[in-house]
Design an enzyme around this catalytic site. Sequence first.
Site, mmCIF file in Angstrom:
data_model
loop_
_atom_site.group_PDB
_atom_site.id
_atom_site.type_symbol
_atom_site.label_atom_id
_atom_site.label_comp_id
_atom_site.label_asym_id
_atom_site.label_seq_id
_atom_site.Cartn_x
_atom_site.Cartn_y
_atom_site.Cartn_z
ATOM 1 N N ASP A 12 9.783 24.040 29.685
ATOM 2 C CA ASP A 12 9.627 22.757 30.356
ATOM 3 C C ASP A 12 8.917 22.978 31.696
ATOM 4 O OD1 ASP A 12 10.044 19.993 30.858
ATOM 5 O OD2 ASP A 12 11.825 20.481 32.037
ATOM 6 N N ASP A 14 8.722 20.107 34.775
ATOM 7 C CA ASP A 14 9.410 19.477 35.912
ATOM 8 C C ASP A 14 10.840 19.995 36.023
ATOM 9 O OD1 ASP A 14 7.545 17.374 37.027
ATOM 10 O OD2 ASP A 14 7.539 16.780 34.918
#
Length: 265
Positions: A12, A14
Amino acid sequence: MRLPDIDGVLCDLDGVVYSGAEAVPGAVEGLGRLRAHGVPVAFVTNNASRPPQAVTEHLRALGVRAEAEDVFGSAPAAVDLLDEAVRPGDAVLVVGSGYLRDLVAAAGYRPVNTADERPAAVIQGFDLDTGWRHLAEASYAIARGAVWVATNLDRSIPRAEGTAPGNGSLVAAVTAATGAVPRAAGKPEPLLFRTAAEACGMHRPLVVGDRLDTDVRGGNAAGFTTALVLTGVDDRARARAADDADRPDHVVPDLTALAEALSRA
């Protein structure tokens, strides 16, 4: 957790690699160590506001080696969902970024801004400039029968200043106004993870994220090993209390600790 057990990392962005414009502590070093050990890394993100090339430029500015083909986002997946309900040439009301609008146009639909143009569908993705008028137009169109697709349902997004409302919170406002629920394309749906793994030739990837309800749930649903990093939304207490669908296989402080754990024999 050892390197021979995995053949790549689906990471991922953010809250894991960066928060806003700034790198998360330990992220750049950790990714560098993974690649030094020969571990392929790709990035799977629900953020639909930027094209892969812009994400790549951001990563490179932080010191992370990346190519556009390493980035897999929810915006193209959401546009693919339109194919199942909307015909080429139909009007689609776009609530989101210019990038999302460009994708809609490239797919053969006619992007519009208001419900007055009788769109056949509404597509909604995160954008910093989304305001009340955009949500109101979406609500009007959906109430009139437009198909509704969301890029993702993340309720919050980590920023350098703290945690801010994400696309899921904006979607919830439209749901509150209309009673409708969109079909969502991004995490925790497993398709995005499987698409990224197949494109990168990974058969046993490790899915790494900071959210139990999107990264971990989606990675588990895809049948992959999952790791929660504690640099974003969720913490150890939530991981311990999570049900089976949201429980990670591993919990580590950050990406540097992850790289160290993977490199141990």
